[in-house]
Design a protein around this motif. Sequence first.
Motif, PDB file in Angstrom:
ATOM      1  N   ALA A  80     -34.136 -43.728 -34.462  1.00 11.82           N
ATOM      2  CA  ALA A  80     -32.734 -43.289 -34.479  1.00 11.82           C
ATOM      3  C   ALA A  80     -32.356 -42.570 -35.765  1.00 11.82           C
ATOM      4  O   ALA A  80     -31.310 -42.807 -36.348  1.00 11.82           O
ATOM      5  N   ASN A  81     -33.220 -41.685 -36.228  1.00 14.82           N
ATOM      6  CA  ASN A  81     -32.913 -40.784 -37.339  1.00 14.82           C
ATOM      7  C   ASN A  81     -33.109 -39.345 -36.862  1.00 14.82           C
ATOM      8  O   ASN A  81     -33.966 -39.069 -36.020  1.00 14.82           O
ATOM      9  N   GLN A  82     -32.337 -38.443 -37.416  1.00 18.73           N
ATOM     10  CA  GLN A  82     -32.374 -37.050 -36.969  1.00 18.73           C
ATOM     11  C   GLN A  82     -33.453 -36.261 -37.718  1.00 18.73           C
ATOM     12  O   GLN A  82     -33.181 -35.269 -38.393  1.00 18.73           O
ATOM     13  N   ILE A  83     -34.709 -36.683 -37.561  1.00 21.92           N
ATOM     14  CA  ILE A  83     -35.761 -35.982 -38.307  1.00 21.92           C
ATOM     15  C   ILE A  83     -36.240 -34.728 -37.581  1.00 21.92           C
ATOM     16  O   ILE A  83     -36.736 -33.791 -38.210  1.00 21.92           O
ATOM     17  N   GLY A  84     -36.114 -34.689 -36.257  1.00 26.46           N
ATOM     18  CA  GLY A  84     -36.444 -33.490 -35.498  1.00 26.46           C
ATOM     19  C   GLY A  84     -37.920 -33.119 -35.574  1.00 26.46           C
ATOM     20  O   GLY A  84     -38.745 -33.792 -36.197  1.00 26.46           O
ATOM     21  N   ASP A  85     -38.239 -32.006 -34.912  1.00 29.04           N
ATOM     22  CA  ASP A  85     -39.629 -31.558 -34.834  1.00 29.04           C
ATOM     23  C   ASP A  85     -40.208 -31.202 -36.198  1.00 29.04           C
ATOM     24  O   ASP A  85     -41.367 -31.502 -36.491  1.00 29.04           O
ATOM     25  N   MET A  86     -39.403 -30.564 -37.048  1.00 29.63           N
ATOM     26  CA  MET A  86     -39.913 -30.174 -38.362  1.00 29.63           C
ATOM     27  C   MET A  86     -40.208 -31.407 -39.220  1.00 29.63           C
ATOM     28  O   MET A  86     -41.180 -31.424 -39.976  1.00 29.63           O
ATOM     29  N   GLY A  87     -39.391 -32.424 -39.073  1.00 30.17           N
ATOM     30  CA  GLY A  87     -39.654 -33.663 -39.801  1.00 30.17           C
ATOM     31  C   GLY A  87     -40.946 -34.305 -39.351  1.00 30.17           C
ATOM     32  O   GLY A  87     -41.762 -34.770 -40.178  1.00 30.17           O
ATOM     33  N   LEU A  88     -41.200 -34.338 -38.026  1.00 28.82           N
ATOM     34  CA  LEU A  88     -42.442 -34.913 -37.514  1.00 28.82           C
ATOM     35  C   LEU A  88     -43.650 -34.105 -37.973  1.00 28.82           C
ATOM     36  O   LEU A  88     -44.707 -34.663 -38.294  1.00 28.82           O
ATOM     37  N   LYS A  89     -43.504 -32.780 -38.040  1.00 22.47           N
ATOM     38  CA  LYS A  89     -44.619 -31.953 -38.506  1.00 22.47           C
ATOM     39  C   LYS A  89     -45.012 -32.315 -39.930  1.00 22.47           C
ATOM     40  O   LYS A  89     -46.204 -32.350 -40.273  1.00 22.47           O
ATOM     41  N   LYS A  90     -44.019 -32.603 -40.775  1.00 20.93           N
ATOM     42  CA  LYS A  90     -44.326 -33.003 -42.156  1.00 20.93           C
ATOM     43  C   LYS A  90     -45.031 -34.358 -42.181  1.00 20.93           C
ATOM     44  O   LYS A  90     -45.957 -34.572 -42.974  1.00 20.93           O
ATOM     45  N   LEU A  91     -44.595 -35.281 -41.310  1.00 22.60           N
ATOM     46  CA  LEU A  91     -45.262 -36.581 -41.235  1.00 22.60           C
ATOM     47  C   LEU A  91     -46.694 -36.439 -40.727  1.00 22.60           C
ATOM     48  O   LEU A  91     -47.600 -37.148 -41.188  1.00 22.60           O
ATOM     49  N   CYS A  92     -46.898 -35.501 -39.790  1.00 20.47           N
ATOM     50  CA  CYS A  92     -48.235 -35.301 -39.238  1.00 20.47           C
ATOM     51  C   CYS A  92     -49.204 -34.791 -40.302  1.00 20.47           C
ATOM     52  O   CYS A  92     -50.405 -35.107 -40.274  1.00 20.47           O
ATOM     53  N   GLU A  93     -48.696 -34.006 -41.232  1.00 14.76           N
ATOM     54  CA  GLU A  93     -49.541 -33.550 -42.341  1.00 14.76           C
ATOM     55  C   GLU A  93     -50.037 -34.756 -43.141  1.00 14.76           C
ATOM     56  O   GLU A  93     -51.203 -34.810 -43.560  1.00 14.76           O
ATOM     57  N   ALA A  94     -49.123 -35.713 -43.352  1.00 15.27           N
ATOM     58  CA  ALA A  94     -49.511 -36.927 -44.091  1.00 15.27           C
ATOM     59  C   ALA A  94     -50.498 -37.764 -43.277  1.00 15.27           C
ATOM     60  O   ALA A  94     -51.430 -38.366 -43.833  1.00 15.27           O
ATOM     61  N   LEU A  95     -50.311 -37.803 -41.944  1.00 17.08           N
ATOM     62  CA  LEU A  95     -51.188 -38.614 -41.098  1.00 17.08           C
ATOM     63  C   LEU A  95     -52.624 -38.104 -41.087  1.00 17.08           C
ATOM     64  O   LEU A  95     -53.555 -38.848 -40.784  1.00 17.08           O
ATOM     65  N   GLN A  96     -52.795 -36.829 -41.430  1.00 15.82           N
ATOM     66  CA  GLN A  96     -54.141 -36.248 -41.469  1.00 15.82           C
ATOM     67  C   GLN A  96     -54.817 -36.421 -42.819  1.00 15.82           C
ATOM     68  O   GLN A  96     -55.987 -36.069 -42.989  1.00 15.82           O
ATOM     69  N   ASN A  97     -54.060 -36.970 -43.777  1.00 16.12           N
ATOM     70  CA  ASN A  97     -54.621 -37.197 -45.106  1.00 16.12           C
ATOM     71  C   ASN A  97     -55.553 -38.414 -45.063  1.00 16.12           C
ATOM     72  O   ASN A  97     -55.194 -39.452 -44.507  1.00 16.12           O
ATOM     73  N   PRO A  98     -56.728 -38.312 -45.651  1.00 12.80           N
ATOM     74  CA  PRO A  98     -57.677 -39.440 -45.583  1.00 12.80           C
ATOM     75  C   PRO A  98     -57.179 -40.713 -46.252  1.00 12.80           C
ATOM     76  O   PRO A  98     -57.687 -41.800 -45.966  1.00 12.80           O
ATOM     77  N   HIS A  99     -56.176 -40.595 -47.128  1.00 14.60           N
ATOM     78  CA  HIS A  99     -55.670 -41.783 -47.825  1.00 14.60           C
ATOM     79  C   HIS A  99     -54.563 -42.501 -47.059  1.00 14.60           C
ATOM     80  O   HIS A  99     -54.165 -43.603 -47.430  1.00 14.60           O
ATOM     81  N   ASN A 100     -54.008 -41.849 -46.014  1.00 16.90           N
ATOM     82  CA  ASN A 100     -52.909 -42.492 -45.280  1.00 16.90           C
ATOM     83  C   ASN A 100     -53.443 -43.701 -44.523  1.00 16.90           C
ATOM     84  O   ASN A 100     -54.569 -43.725 -44.056  1.00 16.90           O
ATOM     85  N   LYS A 101     -52.596 -44.745 -44.403  1.00 20.07           N
ATOM     86  CA  LYS A 101     -53.007 -45.989 -43.738  1.00 20.07           C
ATOM     87  C   LYS A 101     -52.080 -46.355 -42.583  1.00 20.07           C
ATOM     88  O   LYS A 101     -52.117 -47.486 -42.088  1.00 20.07           O
ATOM     89  N   VAL A 102     -51.242 -45.417 -42.133  1.00 19.21           N
ATOM     90  CA  VAL A 102     -50.241 -45.714 -41.105  1.00 19.21           C
ATOM     91  C   VAL A 102     -50.906 -45.974 -39.757  1.00 19.21           C
ATOM     92  O   VAL A 102     -51.622 -45.126 -39.221  1.00 19.21           O
ATOM     93  N   GLN A 103     -50.649 -47.179 -39.228  1.00 20.47           N
ATOM     94  CA  GLN A 103     -51.179 -47.551 -37.918  1.00 20.47           C
ATOM     95  C   GLN A 103     -50.090 -47.600 -36.847  1.00 20.47           C
ATOM     96  O   GLN A 103     -50.381 -47.427 -35.663  1.00 20.47           O
ATOM     97  N   GLY A 104     -48.858 -47.879 -37.271  1.00 23.22           N
ATOM     98  CA  GLY A 104     -47.750 -47.965 -36.324  1.00 23.22           C
ATOM     99  C   GLY A 104     -46.629 -47.038 -36.723  1.00 23.22           C
ATOM    100  O   GLY A 104     -46.184 -47.053 -37.873  1.00 23.22           O
ATOM    101  N   LEU A 105     -46.140 -46.215 -35.783  1.00 17.55           N
ATOM    102  CA  LEU A 105     -45.086 -45.236 -36.068  1.00 17.55           C
ATOM    103  C   LEU A 105     -44.056 -45.267 -34.950  1.00 17.55           C
ATOM    104  O   LEU A 105     -44.377 -45.011 -33.788  1.00 17.55           O
ATOM    105  N   ASN A 106     -42.813 -45.617 -35.301  1.00 22.88           N
ATOM    106  CA  ASN A 106     -41.728 -45.657 -34.324  1.00 22.88           C
ATOM    107  C   ASN A 106     -40.813 -44.466 -34.549  1.00 22.88           C
ATOM    108  O   ASN A 106     -40.116 -44.373 -35.562  1.00 22.88           O
ATOM    109  N   LEU A 107     -40.822 -43.528 -33.589  1.00 26.13           N
ATOM    110  CA  LEU A 107     -39.997 -42.313 -33.663  1.00 26.13           C
ATOM    111  C   LEU A 107     -39.032 -42.258 -32.488  1.00 26.13           C
ATOM    112  O   LEU A 107     -38.661 -41.181 -32.023  1.00 26.13           O
ATOM    113  N   GLN A 108     -38.617 -43.402 -32.007  1.00 25.48           N
ATOM    114  CA  GLN A 108     -37.670 -43.468 -30.903  1.00 25.48           C
ATOM    115  C   GLN A 108     -36.337 -42.863 -31.322  1.00 25.48           C
ATOM    116  O   GLN A 108     -35.874 -43.055 -32.443  1.00 25.48           O
TER     117      GLN A 108
END
Length: 701
Positions: free
Chosen positions: A423-451
């Motif tokens: 329930a935050n207004q991050i939109g598609d561009m916000g998710l794209k920035k998060l996806c860049e982080a998710l592709q980083n070898p140091h990221n440890k995110v296993q659960g992501l709630n974007l409802q």
Amino acid sequence: MPGASFIIASQTSPNLEFLSGVQLEVLGFLKPQRDAFFSNFFPDPVTAKNALLHFETTLGFYDFSKSPQFCYTVCSAYNFLINSGTKLPMTLTQLFVHILVYLIDKITQKDKMINIVRALGNLASHCALNSQSNVQRDTLDEFGLLSEFPLSDFLCVYGESDKAIYSWRSPLMQEFILAVSVLLGLSLHSVEEILEKHKKHTHFLDIFMSGLCEQVHWRPLEETLGPCSANKIFAFKNWLKTLCEKTLPGNNKEDHCRCFHLLYQMQNEKVVKEVITPSARLGLSYGNLKLLDYVVLNYVVRQLGEMEQINLYNTSLLTEEMAEILAPTMAVSCKFILSQCSFEDGAVTHVASALSKGIATSLDLSYSCLNKKQLQSLCTGLKNCKVESLQFSRGKLTEASCEEFVPALTSTTSQLSVLNLCANQIGDMGLKKLCEALQNPHNKVQGLNLQHCTLTAASMEDLSTALSSGHSKLININLSNNEIGDTGVKPLSKGVQHPFCKLESLRLFDCYLTEACCPLLAEALMSKHCSLREIDLSVNELGHEGAMVLCKALKRPGCPMEKLSLARCELTEAVFVELASLLKSGSPPLKSLSVACNDVGDQGVHHLWEAIRHPSCELEKLDVEMTGLTDACVNDMCAAIKASKTMRKLKIHNNLLTDVSVPTLIRVMQESPNMEKLNVQYNDFGEEMFELFETCPKIRY
């Protein structure tokens, strides 16, 4: 205004009683006046600032607002202690011990001091119990306060001779003297009797008694007054332990704070650990407390050494001062709950610092809105801490906010594995920035709630790329309540099929899907690389054809699906037949199934009852809410429950069952040891049935 008059006073006075038509209002110091008073009293600005901060955080305001004289007394005591190189008192009790020692030193008749304290203690009790702020000379005589006793340091005198009226210089001194007299053993009553008797008439009697129970605090008085009564001290500590045992498991934070204040006055680590047992509840919200309350809470937690959580839910404004005081508590707390709070910028800095230095693994900031500077401070702390779970739902985050999270998500020292941005207004561009982080070898995110994050199909390609990158650790993702549509499912399905994708849970509740996306999802489910164990497609227009395609895909040998949600998907009886076939086969190993809000009636759900009776069925949870069930299904349902060795929870709420079925439902729940819960709410039961339901705690009605 002819004839008008006004009086400005620092305290009430009996000498004004003879005046008629006069309104007296006693005003204390506000914050600016307190600052000015301390600044004028202490020539050195640093000393003045430190003295005021110590007064506000250690001693609190108490009767400061009633009597500026108390401010003068405190400043005088501070000045003496500072000049003599003595450490400032940590508690109110310690301060009044210093004051009483000073007053005793002025008295020449040291041998009569016990008699003076006994008489003053009796007078203090009398005034408290009778709500009297003023007494006459004959009352003093009655309590043995002879005219030769030096009383001016304890009592104010108005008038002269036999008509003089006496009042306590400070209500605090009145209660302190009473506490001293009790612990000296000068009262014939037990500690419990005295505390109970004065409970509604005093505010600090138990506070002072708690502080005076410790020998180290009493020692300055011992030379003149002798030691405390060992029996009284033992009795008080037992009373305190019993009070805390009764209070702390409850939900009243004011009562909790009272216990903390008592423990703080005592300053005994051993007693804190004895009183705050593992069963004591410290989980309720301590939001919106006074500054001193946070001081005592911090003291108690630090003595314990570690705390399960610090809950400040719904704090209207966490100031920098409050956060600084609580920083040590935060550092030894496993979980912070700061939901629905607002913050000063400096407060977030202290929170971030506590995260970096502490042991917290969970941080909840739901419904809390941070500005850019505050979010930057927080993310700085998240880069190097032990926090694994961050809850930030409804925090008014935007696309720009996601950019602030990237350094924290990609830090080599970050442990963040669960991120809830619901329930935050991050939109598609916000998710794209998060996806860049998710592709980083140091990221440890296993659960992501974007409802409810205003996502569309436009960002699904980026998410698919992240899932397929080989560096994504995502195990579950919630995309519910976003307008993803069939177009967005296509890249998602490709990502799920990739050998590097580790996704086990995908939630697409109410994502504007139709039967057109089902072949794409079916292709993913049939892939040997698909690791999905849970999929939620509820509240989408899949229809008969789409659901049948999915059911066939689930028959793939080795399909790991354990949880399937198809609520309100326009399913038909034929789909229920296919689902029953899946359950009977035991492949996939479905353990949870939701087909709520599909109106197939008794005939459609009958197929599921038959499947549950099958020995290969492993189902543990079933939701058939609003499927049109009637009393006619109850015998089949109960037979299925009895036959199943795995069924634990069943939801049949919002159907058409009546009172006729109640005895049968109660009996099957009582006779089925595996069953843990049966939800029958909102059926057509009469109120007279509720008493019957109460006989079976496993039924929710």
